[in-house]
Design a protein around this motif. Structure first.
Motif, PDB file in Angstrom:
ATOM      1  N   GLY A 334      -8.681   3.816  20.146  1.00 17.48           N
ATOM      2  CA  GLY A 334      -8.997   4.172  18.764  1.00 17.48           C
ATOM      3  C   GLY A 334      -7.825   3.888  17.836  1.00 17.48           C
ATOM      4  O   GLY A 334      -6.994   4.761  17.611  1.00 17.48           O
ATOM      5  N   THR A 335      -7.766   2.670  17.323  1.00 18.76           N
ATOM      6  CA  THR A 335      -6.646   2.316  16.465  1.00 18.76           C
ATOM      7  C   THR A 335      -6.871   2.838  15.049  1.00 18.76           C
ATOM      8  O   THR A 335      -7.903   3.428  14.735  1.00 18.76           O
ATOM      9  CB  THR A 335      -6.421   0.794  16.447  1.00 18.76           C
ATOM     10  N   MET A 336      -5.916   2.620  14.176  1.00 16.63           N
ATOM     11  CA  MET A 336      -5.996   3.077  12.792  1.00 16.63           C
ATOM     12  C   MET A 336      -6.733   2.051  11.941  1.00 16.63           C
ATOM     13  O   MET A 336      -6.768   0.868  12.268  1.00 16.63           O
ATOM     14  CB  MET A 336      -4.590   3.333  12.253  1.00 16.63           C
ATOM     15  N   SER A 337      -7.310   2.515  10.838  1.00 15.75           N
ATOM     16  CA  SER A 337      -8.112   1.634   9.994  1.00 15.75           C
ATOM     17  C   SER A 337      -8.241   2.259   8.608  1.00 15.75           C
ATOM     18  O   SER A 337      -7.918   3.427   8.412  1.00 15.75           O
ATOM     19  CB  SER A 337      -9.504   1.425  10.601  1.00 15.75           C
ATOM     20  N   SER A 338      -8.729   1.475   7.653  1.00 13.28           N
ATOM     21  CA  SER A 338      -8.942   2.002   6.310  1.00 13.28           C
ATOM     22  C   SER A 338      -9.899   1.101   5.542  1.00 13.28           C
ATOM     23  O   SER A 338     -10.175  -0.032   5.949  1.00 13.28           O
ATOM     24  CB  SER A 338      -7.610   2.109   5.553  1.00 13.28           C
ATOM     25  N   GLN A 339     -10.372   1.606   4.408  1.00 15.14           N
ATOM     26  CA  GLN A 339     -11.188   0.821   3.489  1.00 15.14           C
ATOM     27  C   GLN A 339     -10.320   0.117   2.451  1.00 15.14           C
ATOM     28  O   GLN A 339     -10.850  -0.517   1.537  1.00 15.14           O
ATOM     29  CB  GLN A 339     -12.211   1.726   2.783  1.00 15.14           C
ATOM     30  N   HIS A 340      -9.003   0.207   2.562  1.00  9.46           N
ATOM     31  CA  HIS A 340      -8.099  -0.526   1.686  1.00  9.46           C
ATOM     32  C   HIS A 340      -7.967  -1.961   2.194  1.00  9.46           C
ATOM     33  O   HIS A 340      -8.181  -2.226   3.383  1.00  9.46           O
ATOM     34  CB  HIS A 340      -6.723   0.142   1.651  1.00  9.46           C
ATOM     35  N   GLN A 341      -7.592  -2.835   1.344  1.00 11.42           N
ATOM     36  CA  GLN A 341      -7.481  -4.238   1.718  1.00 11.42           C
ATOM     37  C   GLN A 341      -6.193  -4.501   2.487  1.00 11.42           C
ATOM     38  O   GLN A 341      -5.105  -4.189   2.011  1.00 11.42           O
ATOM     39  CB  GLN A 341      -7.508  -5.112   0.459  1.00 11.42           C
ATOM     40  N   GLY A 342      -6.324  -5.042   3.712  1.00  9.70           N
ATOM     41  CA  GLY A 342      -5.166  -5.587   4.406  1.00  9.70           C
ATOM     42  C   GLY A 342      -4.354  -4.666   5.276  1.00  9.70           C
ATOM     43  O   GLY A 342      -3.361  -5.092   5.853  1.00  9.70           O
ATOM     44  N   GLY A 343      -4.762  -3.408   5.418  1.00  8.29           N
ATOM     45  CA  GLY A 343      -3.961  -2.513   6.250  1.00  8.29           C
ATOM     46  C   GLY A 343      -4.407  -1.074   6.120  1.00  8.29           C
ATOM     47  O   GLY A 343      -5.544  -0.779   5.746  1.00  8.29           O
ATOM     48  N   CYS A 344      -3.499  -0.148   6.428  1.00  7.53           N
ATOM     49  CA  CYS A 344      -3.827   1.272   6.355  1.00  7.53           C
ATOM     50  C   CYS A 344      -2.550   2.082   6.168  1.00  7.53           C
ATOM     51  O   CYS A 344      -1.444   1.596   6.412  1.00  7.53           O
ATOM     52  CB  CYS A 344      -4.558   1.725   7.618  1.00  7.53           C
ATOM     53  N   HIS A 345      -2.717   3.326   5.757  1.00  6.89           N
ATOM     54  CA  HIS A 345      -1.581   4.223   5.592  1.00  6.89           C
ATOM     55  C   HIS A 345      -1.226   4.895   6.914  1.00  6.89           C
ATOM     56  O   HIS A 345      -2.104   5.170   7.735  1.00  6.89           O
ATOM     57  CB  HIS A 345      -1.902   5.320   4.566  1.00  6.89           C
ATOM     58  N   VAL A 346       0.051   5.179   7.089  1.00  2.72           N
ATOM     59  CA  VAL A 346       0.511   6.006   8.195  1.00  2.72           C
ATOM     60  C   VAL A 346       1.471   7.052   7.640  1.00  2.72           C
ATOM     61  O   VAL A 346       2.154   6.828   6.640  1.00  2.72           O
ATOM     62  CB  VAL A 346       1.219   5.192   9.306  1.00  2.72           C
ATOM     63  N   LEU A 347       1.491   8.191   8.298  1.00  2.00           N
ATOM     64  CA  LEU A 347       2.430   9.267   7.962  1.00  2.00           C
ATOM     65  C   LEU A 347       3.509   9.285   9.025  1.00  2.00           C
ATOM     66  O   LEU A 347       3.220   9.471  10.210  1.00  2.00           O
ATOM     67  CB  LEU A 347       1.694  10.611   7.913  1.00  2.00           C
ATOM     68  N   MET A 348       4.753   9.072   8.621  1.00  2.00           N
ATOM     69  CA  MET A 348       5.861   9.089   9.554  1.00  2.00           C
ATOM     70  C   MET A 348       6.291  10.528   9.847  1.00  2.00           C
ATOM     71  O   MET A 348       5.969  11.461   9.099  1.00  2.00           O
ATOM     72  CB  MET A 348       7.041   8.293   9.001  1.00  2.00           C
ATOM     73  N   GLY A 349       7.031  10.697  10.919  1.00  2.00           N
ATOM     74  CA  GLY A 349       7.457  12.034  11.310  1.00  2.00           C
ATOM     75  C   GLY A 349       8.319  12.736  10.286  1.00  2.00           C
ATOM     76  O   GLY A 349       8.337  13.968  10.216  1.00  2.00           O
ATOM     77  N   GLY A 351       7.823  12.647   7.138  1.00  2.00           N
ATOM     78  CA  GLY A 351       7.004  12.946   5.978  1.00  2.00           C
ATOM     79  C   GLY A 351       6.769  11.770   5.056  1.00  2.00           C
ATOM     80  O   GLY A 351       5.988  11.886   4.103  1.00  2.00           O
ATOM     81  N   ALA A 352       7.409  10.632   5.319  1.00  2.00           N
ATOM     82  CA  ALA A 352       7.204   9.444   4.482  1.00  2.00           C
ATOM     83  C   ALA A 352       5.834   8.839   4.767  1.00  2.00           C
ATOM     84  O   ALA A 352       5.345   8.863   5.902  1.00  2.00           O
ATOM     85  CB  ALA A 352       8.294   8.413   4.747  1.00  2.00           C
ATOM     86  N   VAL A 353       5.206   8.288   3.730  1.00  2.00           N
ATOM     87  CA  VAL A 353       3.918   7.605   3.875  1.00  2.00           C
ATOM     88  C   VAL A 353       4.146   6.116   3.666  1.00  2.00           C
ATOM     89  O   VAL A 353       4.721   5.708   2.649  1.00  2.00           O
ATOM     90  CB  VAL A 353       2.891   8.136   2.860  1.00  2.00           C
ATOM     91  N   LYS A 354       3.698   5.303   4.611  1.00  2.00           N
ATOM     92  CA  LYS A 354       3.893   3.860   4.525  1.00  2.00           C
ATOM     93  C   LYS A 354       2.561   3.148   4.719  1.00  2.00           C
ATOM     94  O   LYS A 354       1.637   3.668   5.352  1.00  2.00           O
ATOM     95  CB  LYS A 354       4.904   3.391   5.571  1.00  2.00           C
ATOM     96  N   PHE A 355       2.488   1.952   4.155  1.00  2.00           N
ATOM     97  CA  PHE A 355       1.290   1.122   4.308  1.00  2.00           C
ATOM     98  C   PHE A 355       1.599   0.028   5.316  1.00  2.00           C
ATOM     99  O   PHE A 355       2.496  -0.791   5.109  1.00  2.00           O
ATOM    100  CB  PHE A 355       0.880   0.519   2.970  1.00  2.00           C
TER     101      PHE A 355
END
Length: 405
Positions: A334-349, A351-355
């Motif tokens: 079960g990998t990560m996914s999104s409805q955004h174009q070209g990638g997805c957001h992740v939450l780092m340990g 607290g930073a949010v990256k695309f």
């Protein structure tokens, strides 16, 4: 005789003006849509940021991470109704549905509720209730749609770009705990596949669990904390984004299975086992009807089951998910996914949010995952076989992150 001058427009002039306006609208509409999606993407990122703050506040309060797989267990063992008539091993009983307890099937989001300004829902969950039924504190198993907290859609857990709503889902989530780069038995307490014993002991099952628990979150009452993240909080993904199923055979939110039935080892040894079921004419969709559509991605925010509230870093973002035909949780890619174009957001340990883009370096996806009896790159404790993507998902494999992502 003085003739009055006509200041009106001719039909030709009106048509020309209308045509010009139409062209301008056609040119501006994509820009407007892009602006709206940018706003939705920003809102999604802000949701994730708030979840990160809640996670850190929880850790500050308890010196622990919220447990992914906690809750109550019926003292009679089975946790079913009537429990006394179901003589089943207590390990396997965790996967039974119950009205009197939740069989420790609650996701990490349940514990985060008071830290996400969802005190009202937490009060309903943590106290006995007669709303829609007779419920003990901490509620029944998360499959119960008649228990209102489990059926509640929480805006902070939803990405505005995801239009999913309604049955057969319960309360949906677009965010899931990252369990790392290994799936075999990572989210199962006991099953006959681990042993010749049809009712394996917790100790036997835990050997498989320990080898596969490589992510920021571990499952089933593992009391993790920040100091366990040896690779560094800023180098480890704590949670990832995922889409919810829309009933459209999307390969990222449902599965058609590997064609190998309930063969868990087939998927364990080949993360691409389901790829042959993808429609070659529409590579974002399965060729046939999805299996177990009621157990699709993000369908229950309160359920610890991997398909509902967990993510992995094996296949690159927005790849297909893959599971056994009964779609239980022994093995689910079960990998990560999104409805955004070209990638997805992740939450780092930290607290930073990256695309993260779909093109992130992800090693060789045909290599089987790390597991208890694996050798070479699949041996317990080895670095991730899935490149930078896999390294970001593991918390204590001592990988060095030298690339910008």
């Amino acid at each position: 005789m003085v003739r009055q001058k006509n200041y009106g427009f001719t039909l030709v002039e009106l048509l020309v003006v209308i045509a010009i306006i139409g062209v301008l609208v056609g040119l501006l509409l994509p820009a407007v849509q892009a602006a709206r999606e940018a706003a939705r993407r920003m809102s999604c990122s802000n949701n994730f940021k708030q979840i990160g703050l809640a996670m850190h506040n929880y850790h500050s309060a308890y010196q622990l991470l919220p447990t992914h797989g906690a809750g109550t267990i019926n003292g009679t063992g089975a946790g079913s109704i009537p429990a006394a008539t179901v003589p089943v091993n207590a390990v396997q009983s965790r996967w039974r549905d119950s009205l009197v307890c939740n069989n420790s099937k609650l996701s990490a989001f349940v514990g985060l509720m008071p830290f996400m300004e969802q005190q009202a829902i937490w009060e309903q969950i943590s106290n006995p209730s007669t709303d829609g039924g007779t419920w003990n504190a901490m509620g029944p198993t998360p499959n119960r749609l008649d228990y209102k907290p489990w059926a509640t859609n929480i805006p902070a857990l939803r990405c505005p770009s995801d239009p999913g709503q309604g049955l057969p889902a319960s309360g949906r989530t677009n965010y899931g705990a990252c369990l790392g780069d290994s799936v075999f038995a990572s989210s199962m307490l006991g099953d006959s596949i681990y042993s010749d014993d049809a009712n394996p002991t917790p100790a036997a099952a835990s050997q498989y669990n320990r080898a596969s628990h490589r992510g920021f979150f571990k499952m089933w009452n593992n009391k993790g904390n920040f100091r366990d993240c040896l690779d560094g909080l800023s180098n480890t993904i704590a949670m990832g984004e995922m889409i919810t199923y829309l009933g459209d055979r999307d390969i990222r939110s449902s599965t058609q299975g590997s064609g190998g039935g309930n063969n868990a080892t087939l998927i364990r040894d080949n993360p691409l086992a389901c790829r042959g079921q993808i429609d070659p004419a529409r590579p974002r969709f399965w060729s046939g009807t999805a299996q177990r559509e009621d157990r699709s991605r993000g369908y229950r925010w309160a359920d610890v089951s991997s398909v509902f509230s967990s993510t992995f870093t094996i296949l690159p973002p927005n790849s297909e998910i893959c599971g056994r035909s009964n779609f239980n949780d022994i093995v689910i890619i079960g990998t990560m996914s999104s409805q955004h174009q070209g990638g997805c957001h992740v939450l780092m340990g930290d607290g930073a949010v990256k695309f993260i883009t779909d093109s992130i370096e992800a090693g060789d996806p045909s290599i089987g995952g790390v597991w208890k009896d694996g050798t070479g790159v699949r041996a317990p404790g080895s670095i991730s076989p899935y490149g930078l993507w896999g390294a970001l998902g593991t918390s204590a494999s001592k990988e060095v992150i030298s690339e910008e992502f």
